[in-house]
Design an enzyme around this catalytic site. Structure first.
Site, mmCIF file in Angstrom:
data_model
loop_
_atom_site.group_PDB
_atom_site.id
_atom_site.type_symbol
_atom_site.label_atom_id
_atom_site.label_comp_id
_atom_site.label_asym_id
_atom_site.label_seq_id
_atom_site.Cartn_x
_atom_site.Cartn_y
_atom_site.Cartn_z
ATOM 1 N N GLU A 112 0.702 -1.482 0.079
ATOM 2 C CA GLU A 112 0.095 -0.493 0.412
ATOM 3 C C GLU A 112 0.631 1.487 -0.151
ATOM 4 O OE1 GLU A 112 -3.738 2.065 3.201
ATOM 5 O OE2 GLU A 112 -2.549 -0.051 3.145
ATOM 6 N N ASP A 144 -5.445 9.707 9.458
ATOM 7 C CA ASP A 144 -4.382 9.124 9.815
ATOM 8 C C ASP A 144 -3.872 9.591 11.402
ATOM 9 O OD1 ASP A 144 -2.855 7.419 7.546
ATOM 10 O OD2 ASP A 144 -3.255 8.914 6.607
ATOM 11 N N TYR A 177 -10.962 -3.889 2.527
ATOM 12 C CA TYR A 177 -10.793 -3.149 4.022
ATOM 13 C C TYR A 177 -10.882 -2.724 5.275
ATOM 14 C CZ TYR A 177 -6.522 -0.017 5.367
ATOM 15 O OH TYR A 177 -4.961 0.373 6.686
#
Lengths: 406, 261
Positions: B53, B64, B176
């Site tokens: 990734e 994040d 995911y």
């Protein structure tokens, strides 16, 4: 709480808009989508509940000081060469229009059973308003604020702390409003079960832009009949400053259907739009995604967000509310940029002319008005979104720099 | 374009790894600099990674945590561009399938078709956009489908059943699964409800189910491999890239690969 004669505010029917033309939407991590769905459901339920509307309107009247006056600015009118009315949001409790949104959203959070409130702030006005509402409703309050903004808005940091809020410093990037919003969203991604994010402007993922507009449109809903009563006719022009754009959309919302009224949003021109150092995405920017919404965004050719520049912390933001982007594209609202220097001059001029110290944010709108006297025999209405006490240190500091440099 | 398309390469990587689960390290492109990030990718391939990734640094990475945010900030400050990171993608794609991790404003700017064309030309097999939930994903998915790239869908522990079904039905490549409510970053232990979350995701799709967010140690990776078809390790790998460069990344990925054996 006593409710002597307060009427619940009329609220729009139907689900809050998720899109404004192509703009808006929900560009957020999957984890936040259920929280946004819950917020949308709870907002619609609250709007239908007369006790919610009554509690809000009672607090707005008895605690916040609504309605705010519409004042015919005599000496400013003489100087501008036409009649100017100021919508006095600077007289609202905590010194800016922000409290109407913060009270509405914290009441909603209280109703949803969320005991922890987070907010972001730039100039500190939204942080102070949220901290105030949290003190009133006994809710835990965390306000994210860039360390650069903490420096230039010191008095508001102290006010928030006095009100019992925790001011969480954000020390990344330009250390201003953009980073504070990002930090608040990251907090909310992890804590949405227990926490409501009281977003401070008409930005963010749906349903925030619509909810914030509904809560701040009290500005325009008051000003329109006040103006009609004072002058017997609608204003030629309605003018407000635009950062994220809450006071502007709150003012414009009541006049959107009045085709004869020109609507003008004034953004931060910073060092001049041609310099690239400004905060005027509506006047200059391309379509992009920032903080969960598609709107006008300052960005480079790769799509990296570009930092905004403005002397006004409240306008120092590279994005804009999605409804403003749509109103720009449809041509209903005209968006203009005013430089730091012109805003500073208006700050001083209006203080001396009227005995009203405007915040640096509406000083941009005042500067545009004085530079564009317009034609015709009508009058202008300008939203004075906040008072300028918070800006004194910054303004005097900049003036000193100018003096020493010159 | 010659060779198999991205969707086919991803399917092959999940089918042929010979371990309990596929191993997918995350690297920040351009961190600490462009060439070192490419060498870190080579080290991943040498150490047994099945896919990579590859993050494209973005100025405002909402999903994040501190480690990856800081890496993105440093990459951008060092001048990394989208074009340079796509160059890293092109080089690494000769070794193994690359799934680009790009925030929505990069992937939609100036238009989905334009970004997808660049990604395809750089040999990318798939695309993950962490701030593009199901209801906003259609234009990009159509562009990816047309180019043979897999637009990977994300699912979360709090995704309701009906929504999970829609996500599973529209997923490409793999799903995911975000293991927890929160941002990326190292955590002390896997979430207690991870098995339940993964079971709900698996029921929504026929595609492989990978899991990421909060997986950093070999032990956690091994535990996750019992429940998922693929394991993504991000912040820990990025930390290794910053602290010890490609050698440290290679050693870490070798440990993780062993834990999945």
């Amino acid at each position: 709480m006593t409710a002597t004669g307060a009427q619940p505010r009329p609220m729009a029917a139907g689900p809050p808009e998720r899109r404004f033309g192509p703009y808006g939407g929900r560009y957020v991590p999957e984890t936040l989508v259920p929280a946004l769905d819950e917020l949308e459901r709870e907002w619609m339920a609250a709007r239908e509940d007369p006790s919610f509307g009554l509690e809000l309107s009672t607090l707005l009247r008895d605690y916040a000081g609504r309605p705010t006056p519409l004042y015919r600015a005599r000496r400013l009118s003489e100087a501008a060469g036409r009649t100017v009315y100021l919508k006095r949001e600077d007289l609202l409790h905590t010194g800016a229009h922000k409290l109407s949104n913060a009270l509405g959203q914290t009441l909603l959070a209280h109703r949803m059973g969320k005991r922890r409130i987070i907010a972001e702030t730039g100039a500190g006005q939204h942080g102070v308003a949220t901290a105030t509402a949290c003190a009133l409703l006994d809710l835990e309050c965390v306000v994210y604020m860039g360390t650069e903004d903490m420096r230039r808005q010191r008095p508001n940091v102290e006010r928030m702390r006095l009100l019992g809020a925790h001011v969480a410093p954000v020390d990344v990037g330009a250390r201003t409003l953009k980073e504070a919003v990002s930090a608040a969203i990251r907090d909310w991604v992890a804590e949405s079960d227990t926490t409501h994010y009281v977003i401070g402007s008409a930005v963010g993922p749906a349903p925030f832009p619509a909810i914030v507009r509904e809560l701040v449109r009290v500005i325009g809903d008051e000003a329109r009949p006040q103006a009609l009563e004072a002058e017997g006719a609608l204003p030629d022009r309605v003018i407000a400053c635009v950062g994220g754009g809450s006071n502007a959309i709150g003012t414009f919302a009541a006049f959107l259907d009045d085709a004869e009224v020109e609507l003008v949003g004034v953004e931060a021109g910073g060092e001049g739009v041609e310099s690239g150092r400004h905060g005027a995405p509506l006047a200059t920017g391309a379509r992009g995604v920032l903080h969960g919404a598609l709107s006008a965004v300052l960005q480079d050719a790769d799509g990296q967000i570009v930092e905004a520049h403005s002397i006004s912390a409240g306008l120092d933001y590279p994005g804009s509310g999605p409804q403003h982007a749509h109103l720009r594209d449809t041509g209903r609202v005209r968006y203009e940029a005013v430089t730091d220097a012109d805003a500073l001059a208006a700050f001083r001029r209006v203080s001396a002319l009227e005995g009203i110290i405007p915040a640096l944010e509406p000083a941009h709108a005042l500067a545009w008005l004085m530079a564009h006297p317009g034609t015709g025999g009508g009058y202008d209405l300008l939203t004075l979104s906040g008072r300028g006490d918070k800006d004194l240190a910054e303004v005097l500091g900049v003036s000193d720099e100018h003096r020493h440099a010159g | 374009m010659s060779g198999p398309d991205g969707v086919t390469r991803i399917a092959a990587a999940f089918a042929g790894h010979g371990r309990r689960a596929a191993l997918m390290p995350y690297l920040m492109g351009g961190f600490p600099d462009v060439e070192t990030s490419r060498l870190a990718g080579e080290a991943c391939a040498d150490a047994g990674a099945d896919l990579i990734e590859l993050g494209i640094p973005f100025s405002d990475p909402l999903a994040d945590g501190p480690a990856i945010h800081a890496a993105a900030t440093r990459a951008l400050a060092a001048g990394a561009t989208v074009g340079e990171v796509l160059g890293v993608c092109r080089s690494l794609s000769e070794r193994l399938p690359i799934v680009l991790f790009a925030y929505a404003n990069l992937a939609l700017s100036p238009a989905p078709e334009a970004f997808v064309e660049r990604a395809r030309d750089a040999g990318a097999a798939g695309l993950i956009v962490p701030d593009l939930p199901h209801e906003e994903s259609e234009p990009l998915r159509e562009a990816c489908d047309a180019a043979g790239l897999a637009l990977v869908a994300l699912a979360a522990p709090n995704t309701p059943a009906e929504r999970m079904a829609a996500i599973g039905a529209s997923a490409r490549g793999f799903v995911y699964t975000v293991s927890l409510a929160g941002t990326t970053g190292e955590r002390g232990a896997l979430p207690e409800d991870l098995a339940g979350t993964l079971a709900r995701v698996r029921a929504s799709t026929d595609l492989p189910v990978a899991v990421g967010f909060g997986i950093s140690t070999a032990r956690q990776a091994g535990e996750a491999a019992d429940m998922a078809d693929g394991v993504i390790v991000g912040s820990r790998v990025v930390r290794a890239a910053g602290e010890g460069g490609p050698d440290a990344v290679g050693a870490l990925v070798a440990d993780l690969a062993e834990a999945l054996a």
